[in-house]
Design a protein around this motif. Structure first.
Motif, PDB file in Angstrom:
ATOM      1  N   ILE A  34     -17.378   4.037   6.132  1.00  0.00           N
ATOM      2  CA  ILE A  34     -16.839   4.245   7.476  1.00  0.00           C
ATOM      3  C   ILE A  34     -15.846   5.412   7.458  1.00  0.00           C
ATOM      4  O   ILE A  34     -15.864   6.284   8.333  1.00  0.00           O
ATOM      5  CB  ILE A  34     -16.188   2.959   8.028  1.00  0.00           C
ATOM      6  N   ILE A  35     -14.993   5.446   6.458  1.00  0.00           N
ATOM      7  CA  ILE A  35     -14.013   6.540   6.351  1.00  0.00           C
ATOM      8  C   ILE A  35     -14.726   7.879   6.150  1.00  0.00           C
ATOM      9  O   ILE A  35     -14.383   8.874   6.800  1.00  0.00           O
ATOM     10  CB  ILE A  35     -12.994   6.255   5.231  1.00  0.00           C
ATOM     11  N   ALA A  36     -15.723   7.909   5.273  1.00  0.00           N
ATOM     12  CA  ALA A  36     -16.468   9.155   5.031  1.00  0.00           C
ATOM     13  C   ALA A  36     -17.161   9.631   6.305  1.00  0.00           C
ATOM     14  O   ALA A  36     -17.127  10.828   6.630  1.00  0.00           O
ATOM     15  CB  ALA A  36     -17.486   8.950   3.916  1.00  0.00           C
ATOM     16  N   ALA A  37     -17.773   8.722   7.055  1.00  0.00           N
ATOM     17  CA  ALA A  37     -18.455   9.094   8.303  1.00  0.00           C
ATOM     18  C   ALA A  37     -17.450   9.578   9.346  1.00  0.00           C
ATOM     19  O   ALA A  37     -17.734  10.494  10.120  1.00  0.00           O
ATOM     20  CB  ALA A  37     -19.261   7.915   8.837  1.00  0.00           C
TER      21      ALA A  37
ATOM     22  N   VAL B 135      -7.360   1.934   5.596  1.00  0.00           N
ATOM     23  CA  VAL B 135      -7.403   3.393   5.790  1.00  0.00           C
ATOM     24  C   VAL B 135      -6.317   4.047   4.938  1.00  0.00           C
ATOM     25  O   VAL B 135      -6.568   5.056   4.272  1.00  0.00           O
ATOM     26  CB  VAL B 135      -7.267   3.775   7.281  1.00  0.00           C
ATOM     27  N   ALA B 136      -5.125   3.478   4.925  1.00  0.00           N
ATOM     28  CA  ALA B 136      -4.046   4.032   4.106  1.00  0.00           C
ATOM     29  C   ALA B 136      -4.432   4.035   2.623  1.00  0.00           C
ATOM     30  O   ALA B 136      -4.138   4.987   1.896  1.00  0.00           O
ATOM     31  CB  ALA B 136      -2.764   3.230   4.314  1.00  0.00           C
ATOM     32  N   GLU B 137      -5.133   3.007   2.196  1.00  0.00           N
ATOM     33  CA  GLU B 137      -5.521   2.896   0.787  1.00  0.00           C
ATOM     34  C   GLU B 137      -6.651   3.844   0.402  1.00  0.00           C
ATOM     35  O   GLU B 137      -6.662   4.390  -0.701  1.00  0.00           O
ATOM     36  CB  GLU B 137      -5.949   1.449   0.496  1.00  0.00           C
ATOM     37  N   HIS B 138      -7.608   4.060   1.311  1.00  0.00           N
ATOM     38  CA  HIS B 138      -8.835   4.781   0.935  1.00  0.00           C
ATOM     39  C   HIS B 138      -9.006   6.169   1.555  1.00  0.00           C
ATOM     40  O   HIS B 138      -9.910   6.883   1.161  1.00  0.00           O
ATOM     41  CB  HIS B 138     -10.062   3.933   1.289  1.00  0.00           C
ATOM     42  N   TRP B 139      -8.174   6.553   2.507  1.00  0.00           N
ATOM     43  CA  TRP B 139      -8.382   7.828   3.217  1.00  0.00           C
ATOM     44  C   TRP B 139      -8.343   9.025   2.278  1.00  0.00           C
ATOM     45  O   TRP B 139      -9.132   9.951   2.391  1.00  0.00           O
ATOM     46  CB  TRP B 139      -7.343   7.989   4.335  1.00  0.00           C
ATOM     47  N   ASN B 140      -7.420   9.041   1.347  1.00  0.00           N
ATOM     48  CA  ASN B 140      -7.232  10.210   0.470  1.00  0.00           C
ATOM     49  C   ASN B 140      -7.953  10.102  -0.857  1.00  0.00           C
ATOM     50  O   ASN B 140      -7.698  10.883  -1.763  1.00  0.00           O
ATOM     51  CB  ASN B 140      -5.737  10.454   0.245  1.00  0.00           C
ATOM     52  N   LYS B 141      -8.850   9.151  -0.998  1.00  0.00           N
ATOM     53  CA  LYS B 141      -9.569   8.985  -2.280  1.00  0.00           C
ATOM     54  C   LYS B 141     -10.830   9.794  -2.287  1.00  0.00           C
ATOM     55  O   LYS B 141     -11.457  10.073  -1.329  1.00  0.00           O
ATOM     56  CB  LYS B 141      -9.899   7.513  -2.520  1.00  0.00           C
TER      57      LYS B 141
ATOM     58  N   VAL C 198       0.852  -1.183   0.000  1.00  0.00           N
ATOM     59  CA  VAL C 198       0.000   0.000   0.000  1.00  0.00           C
ATOM     60  C   VAL C 198       0.886   1.229   0.000  1.00  0.00           C
ATOM     61  O   VAL C 198       1.794   1.348   0.813  1.00  0.00           O
ATOM     62  CB  VAL C 198      -0.903   0.012   1.258  1.00  0.00           C
ATOM     63  N   THR C 199       0.648   2.112  -0.933  1.00  0.00           N
ATOM     64  CA  THR C 199       1.374   3.374  -0.943  1.00  0.00           C
ATOM     65  C   THR C 199       0.357   4.477  -0.692  1.00  0.00           C
ATOM     66  O   THR C 199      -0.655   4.565  -1.376  1.00  0.00           O
ATOM     67  CB  THR C 199       2.086   3.610  -2.279  1.00  0.00           C
ATOM     68  N   ALA C 200       0.608   5.251   0.321  1.00  0.00           N
ATOM     69  CA  ALA C 200      -0.310   6.331   0.664  1.00  0.00           C
ATOM     70  C   ALA C 200       0.450   7.406   1.405  1.00  0.00           C
ATOM     71  O   ALA C 200       1.549   7.186   1.896  1.00  0.00           O
ATOM     72  CB  ALA C 200      -1.449   5.807   1.516  1.00  0.00           C
ATOM     73  N   THR C 201      -0.172   8.563   1.506  1.00  0.00           N
ATOM     74  CA  THR C 201       0.466   9.658   2.209  1.00  0.00           C
ATOM     75  C   THR C 201       0.133   9.648   3.699  1.00  0.00           C
ATOM     76  O   THR C 201       0.630  10.469   4.436  1.00  0.00           O
ATOM     77  CB  THR C 201       0.025  11.004   1.597  1.00  0.00           C
TER      78      THR C 201
END
Length: 191
Positions: free
Chosen positions: A74-77, A185-191, A40-43
């Motif tokens: 879940i991330i959006a909420a 979370v690392a994969e989807h937080w910044n999408k 997983v690459t994320a900021t």
């Protein structure tokens, strides 16, 4: 300490360090080859996702489209509630344990009382109506509201924070999902 003994100890320590430096990457690549984990690459900073390290054996499941959509909900909420990535990790790990990220309705005899939804919340325990607790945004917000009431939840192991909100019969089971939750979370937080 005599000079020969000191040189021997330092020499052994140097060999151990050198062996670790060279064997470490080899062992790491061997572990990567046998694991079915996607890099997983994320900021998002990993120390923010898992500030206390993981506890015990880690479990992992492959997610289908519905489960991935629930991760994103879940991330959006979590963002809407003004909470950070760590809150999302705790929430996702909890939902992984409770429902494997499936928005479960009533399961008849297989149900734990009247538990439903991603977090297996119970209408009879005041979590909301069946319609509410089977709505991913509502159930996540309800979980996060409980988490916010736990003094110092950010500074405690995930399983203790989750258990304080959920009051599960199996309080240590949340810990096994921390790594996958952090990866999600690392994969989807910044999408």
């Amino acid at each position: 300490m005599n000079t020969i003994l000191r040189k021997s100890i330092l020499g052994i320590a140097g060999l151990a360090f050198t062996g670790g430096v060279f064997a470490g990457p080899v062992a790491a690549h061997a572990a990567e080859a046998t694991a079915s984990v996607k890099p997983v690459t994320a900021t998002v900073q990993s120390d923010k996702l898992i500030p206390h390290g993981v506890q015990g054996h880690q479990s992992r499941i492959d997610l289908n489209d519905e489960q991935t959509a629930n991760v994103k909900a879940i991330i959006a909420a979590t963002k809407k509630a003004g909470m950070d990535e760590r809150a999302a990790v705790v929430s996702i790990a909890t939902a992984l344990q409770e429902s494997k990220l499936e928005n479960l309705g009533h399961l008849g005899d297989r149900n734990d009382h009247d538990s439903q939804g991603l977090f297996q919340q119970r209408p009879s325990s005041g979590w909301g109506t069946v319609e509410q607790i089977t709505d991913p945004e509502y159930s996540t917000t309800a979980f996060l509201k409980g988490l916010k009431q736990v003094d110092g939840w950010q500074d405690m192991p995930l399983t203790k924070a989750a258990q304080t909100v959920q009051v599960s019969a199996y309080p240590d089971h949340y810990a096994q999902w921390e790594q996958q939750a952090a990866d999600l979370v690392a994969e989807h937080w910044n999408k």
